[in-house]
Design a protein around this motif. Structure first.
Motif, short mmCIF file in Angstrom:
data_model
loop_
_atom_site.label_atom_id
_atom_site.label_comp_id
_atom_site.label_asym_id
_atom_site.label_seq_id
_atom_site.Cartn_x
_atom_site.Cartn_y
_atom_site.Cartn_z
N CYS A 94 0.85 -1.19 0.00
CA CYS A 94 0.00 0.00 0.00
C CYS A 94 0.89 1.25 0.00
O CYS A 94 1.97 1.22 0.58
CB CYS A 94 -0.86 0.05 1.25
N GLY A 95 0.41 2.32 -0.58
CA GLY A 95 1.16 3.58 -0.57
C GLY A 95 2.56 3.37 -1.14
O GLY A 95 2.74 2.69 -2.15
N THR A 96 3.54 3.91 -0.44
CA THR A 96 4.91 3.81 -0.93
C THR A 96 5.34 2.35 -1.13
O THR A 96 6.06 2.04 -2.08
CB THR A 96 5.87 4.49 0.06
N SER A 97 4.89 1.47 -0.26
CA SER A 97 5.28 0.07 -0.39
C SER A 97 4.81 -0.48 -1.74
O SER A 97 5.54 -1.23 -2.41
CB SER A 97 4.69 -0.76 0.75
N GLU A 137 -5.53 6.24 0.55
CA GLU A 137 -5.23 5.59 1.82
C GLU A 137 -6.30 4.58 2.26
O GLU A 137 -6.00 3.62 2.96
CB GLU A 137 -5.04 6.63 2.93
N GLU A 140 -6.06 0.67 1.90
CA GLU A 140 -5.10 0.02 2.80
C GLU A 140 -5.81 -0.78 3.90
O GLU A 140 -5.30 -1.79 4.38
CB GLU A 140 -4.21 1.11 3.42
N SER A 166 4.61 -4.51 4.09
CA SER A 166 3.95 -3.54 4.96
C SER A 166 4.99 -3.12 5.99
O SER A 166 5.31 -3.87 6.90
CB SER A 166 2.72 -4.16 5.64
N CYS A 167 5.52 -1.91 5.79
CA CYS A 167 6.65 -1.46 6.63
C CYS A 167 6.32 -1.62 8.10
O CYS A 167 7.14 -2.05 8.89
CB CYS A 167 6.97 0.00 6.33
N GLY A 168 5.08 -1.26 8.48
CA GLY A 168 4.70 -1.30 9.89
C GLY A 168 4.11 -2.64 10.30
O GLY A 168 3.59 -2.76 11.40
N SER A 170 1.35 -3.82 9.30
CA SER A 170 0.09 -3.26 9.79
C SER A 170 -1.04 -3.21 8.78
O SER A 170 -2.21 -3.13 9.19
CB SER A 170 0.35 -1.84 10.30
N ALA A 171 -0.76 -3.24 7.47
CA ALA A 171 -1.83 -2.95 6.51
C ALA A 171 -2.78 -4.15 6.34
O ALA A 171 -2.36 -5.21 5.89
CB ALA A 171 -1.22 -2.58 5.15
N SER A 245 6.82 6.22 6.74
CA SER A 245 7.52 5.03 6.24
C SER A 245 7.92 5.16 4.77
O SER A 245 8.57 4.28 4.23
CB SER A 245 6.67 3.79 6.47
N ASN A 499 -7.18 6.72 6.89
CA ASN A 499 -7.37 5.29 7.17
C ASN A 499 -7.13 5.03 8.67
O ASN A 499 -6.74 5.96 9.40
CB ASN A 499 -6.50 4.39 6.26
N LYS A 501 -4.96 3.39 10.43
CA LYS A 501 -3.61 3.60 10.99
C LYS A 501 -3.35 5.10 11.22
O LYS A 501 -2.85 5.50 12.27
CB LYS A 501 -2.56 3.02 10.03
N LEU A 502 -3.73 5.89 10.22
CA LEU A 502 -3.48 7.34 10.33
C LEU A 502 -4.36 7.97 11.40
O LEU A 502 -3.95 8.89 12.12
CB LEU A 502 -3.70 8.00 8.96
O1 F6P Z 1 -1.44 5.05 5.31
C1 F6P Z 1 -0.49 5.80 4.66
C2 F6P Z 1 0.83 5.13 4.62
O2 F6P Z 1 1.45 5.39 5.85
C3 F6P Z 1 1.74 5.54 3.51
O3 F6P Z 1 2.37 6.71 3.75
C4 F6P Z 1 2.60 4.33 3.43
O4 F6P Z 1 3.39 4.36 2.32
C5 F6P Z 1 1.55 3.28 3.46
O5 F6P Z 1 0.70 3.74 4.48
C6 F6P Z 1 1.95 1.87 3.67
O6 F6P Z 1 2.34 1.57 4.96
P1 F6P Z 1 2.91 0.16 5.31
O7 F6P Z 1 4.03 -0.12 4.36
O8 F6P Z 1 3.37 0.24 6.71
O9 F6P Z 1 1.79 -0.83 5.13
#
Ligand code: F6P
Length: 593
Positions: A94-97, A137, A140, A166-168, A170-171, A245, A499, A501-502
């Motif tokens: 999601c997002g940058t990932s 967002e 996600e 998912s960097c966190g 979390s998604a 992230s 979303n 998380k935000l």
């Molecule tokens: O929800 C927004 C966001 O934080 C983006 O900025 C980020 O790239 C994306 O979620 C994905 O997050 P993650 O890689 O932790 O799932």
């Protein structure tokens, strides 16, 4: 010499937060730093990616166990490359990932095409291709959508390596995909990439599902023992701007995915050994790329200063690029809206060749609106005529691009703004200054030229240039927004709340800054979201999804909520304060004092 600051690793440091959400002690005062101070902080922060592990607290990028898992995953990819019939390697996030998944899948598909091999790589991004260029967002949070998109991408396949990022950790979108893989082990080998230890995976219920991200991770950990699932989750330290992230998370994702695919491809087609030593050499080549990039601190700070100046006076920053460097420009620009509450015009990316060069699954997206116009022609048509000295333009190119074209473009831009800059990468043997390069240098007020030695490993030098460019652009857009006052300490105070998380992050930030209890902070947040002085029973407090949908149509909800909490004023008064003082950081400082 002083060792690295490892405060964040202490068990007492923000113990309730996973690493990816902690605030980084190195950047606590980033909002008061000068441009060069900001760059130095980012350098120290990015340097944490490659720190060695101490004892057993956290796995790190260079830890033995991480390297071993990279080798094992690369072996699975190698098998698919050697026998691609009915097989697929899917990169998703999601997002940058998801954007990095796209960038990497596209690059490696192109490489396969160049050597006449059938394509095996595919990408998925939550929200579809529009999310490559703009913030989407809400998807996600949608585990079902993740599963459906994966199912569709793998229709008829008999063997799939699925790499979910998912960097966190979390998604829900990614959790849904991993759950689907775990239910179909005869086809899927699931791989999770993220930057928190497994026990810090998010444990919040997911709508319509019986699993949480953490329970999925636990199932994967069991299968990991017999190598039927893989988890790669080194800690890279807290982000420079808490929770952002897109920065280290995005960089480390790019590194890990590229190391897996590069080593797998070298093993499949060049019989290069797939060993821990080779994998470690690749990782160290990226460390070198980070060091080389930050050896230009002064020049980077010139670019940050220029971006900050433009953004502060209502001007724009435009990235005009070629090839994958331009894609990185598009990605960086797309992230500024959710991170800093920026308008799409504040920072924009453009790519030579437009959608043909982007080569995304869904083709041209221009019909979606002006923010999806990405070619240089579009820049000439819709931006150039109104460009002034308030705006900054940054050229992104390498020595293999058409320097004649770069020079021609620079000439046209220079007629409208003197804030024209360049980032230029060239290979080691190529030190000759061509006439065209000289023309470009003379037109630009600054040019950051990096000459790269030939890498010792098989790593493509282009991938180092890309990482370098990503770091530079992240520094420029983050630094620019910090200088504009969009950050308080190292927190994004004007984050979108679109979303779950935000939403949770925003509520936590309000608690931290105001000192009020959670319930009161959520109430203030909801007042700001629903523009209502009094919350009625029609707004059920626990329906986070409804809140994030409503927040989609609002701006500056977190600053508004914070003013409500700090001054106890009415919503109307809070709005008028923001009108009078649009620099968010100043408002926060005044209210806090
Ligand atoms: O929800 C927004 C966001 O934080 C983006 O900025 C980020 O790239 C994306 O979620 C994905 O997050 P993650 O890689 O932790 O799932």
């Amino acid at each position: 010499m002083e060792g690295p600051d490892r405060t964040w690793e202490s068990p007492d440091y923000e113990p309730s937060l996973p690493v990816s959400e902690k605030s980084n002690p190195l950047t606590r005062d980033i909002d008061q730093a000068s441009a060069i101070g900001i760059v130095r902080m980012l350098q120290a922060c990015d340097g944490q990616m490659f720190e060695e592990d101490t004892a057993v607290k956290y796995q790190r990028l260079l830890s033995k166990q991480v390297v071993q898992t990279l080798v094992e995953v690369a072996k699975r990819v190698e098998l698919i490359l050697k026998d691609p019939q009915d097989s697929l390697v899917v990169l998703s996030g999601c997002g940058t990932s998801g954007r990095i998944a796209f960038l990497v899948a596209s690059r490696f598909s192109r490489r396969l095409k160049d050597v006449n091999q059938s394509s095996v790589y595919s990408y998925i991004i939550a929200g579809g291709d529009r999310a490559l260029l703009s913030s989407q967002e809400a998807p996600e949070d949608d585990a079902k959508l993740g599963r459906l998109m994966l199912k569709e991408a793998c229709e008829g396949k008999k063997r799939v390596v699925f790499i979910g990022v998912s960097c966190g950790l979390s998604a829900p979108f990614v959790a849904g995909q991993l759950d689907f893989c775990l239910r179909h082990p005869e086809v899927f080998t699931p791989v999770l990439v993220g930057f928190n230890p497994a026990h810090q995976a998010r444990d919040e219920p997911i709508e319509g599902c019986t699993f949480t991200f953490r329970s999925v991770v636990q199932r994967m950990l069991e299968l990991a023992q017999s190598q039927r699932a893989f988890i790669i989750s080194p800690a890279v330290g807290p982000e420079a701007i808490s929770g952002s992230s897109r920065m280290k998370g995005g960089s480390a994702t790019k590194i890990l995915l590229e190391v897996i695919l590069s080593t797998a491809q070298a093993a499949a087609f060049s019989r290069a050994p797939l060993t821990e030593t080779v994998t470690l050499q690749y990782l160290l080549a990226y460390k070198n790329a980070v060091d080389v990039t930050y050896s230009r601190t002064e020049q980077i700070s010139t670019l940050v200063e220029a971006a900050g100046k433009s953004l502060r006076c209502g001007g724009r920053v435009c990235y005009l690029g070629w090839g994958t460097l331009a894609v990185l420009g598009l990605i960086d620009a797309s992230e500024c809206n959710p991170t800093f509450g920026a308008d799409y015009e504040d920072i924009r990316g453009f790519i030579a060749g437009g959608y043909v060069e982007l080569d995304n699954n869904e083709g041209p997206l221009t019909s979606l609106g002006p923010d999806f116009s990405i070619s240089h022609e579009e820049f000439f048509r819709s931006v150039l005529p109104s460009l002034t000295d308030r705006d900054t333009v940054l050229l992104l190119y390498t020595h293999s691009d058409d320097l004649g074209e770069v020079a021609a473009l620079a000439r046209r831009v220079r007629e409208r703004t003197s804030s024209l800059h360049a980032i230029y990468h060239r290979g080691g043997g190529d030190n000759a200054a061509t006439d065209r390069q000289e023309v470009i240098d003379n037109l630009c007020s600054s040019a950051l030229k990096i000459s790269w030695p030939s890498p010792q490993t098989r790593i493509s030098v282009h991938m180092q240039w890309e990482l370098s460019t990503k770091l530079l652009l992240n520094a420029i857009s983050t630094g620019g927004h910090v200088l504009k006052g969009k950050v308080y300490r190292n927190h994004m105070v004007d984050v979108q709340v679109t979303n779950s998380k935000l939403y949770r992050r925003a509520a936590r930030l309000l608690q931290k800054l105001s000192g009020h209890p959670k319930s009161r902070c959520e109430e203030a947040l909801l007042k700001a979201i629903y523009q209502s002085e009094q919350l009625t029973s029609a707004i059920p407090l626990s329906d986070v999804r409804a809140h994030t949908v409503a927040a989609n149509h609002r701006s500056r909800v977190v600053p508004l909520a914070l003013i409500l909490l700090l001054t106890n004023c009415s919503l109307k008064e809070a709005e008028s304060r923001l009108e009078q003082q649009p620099i968010i950081r100043e408002v926060v400082v005044v209210c806090l004092s």
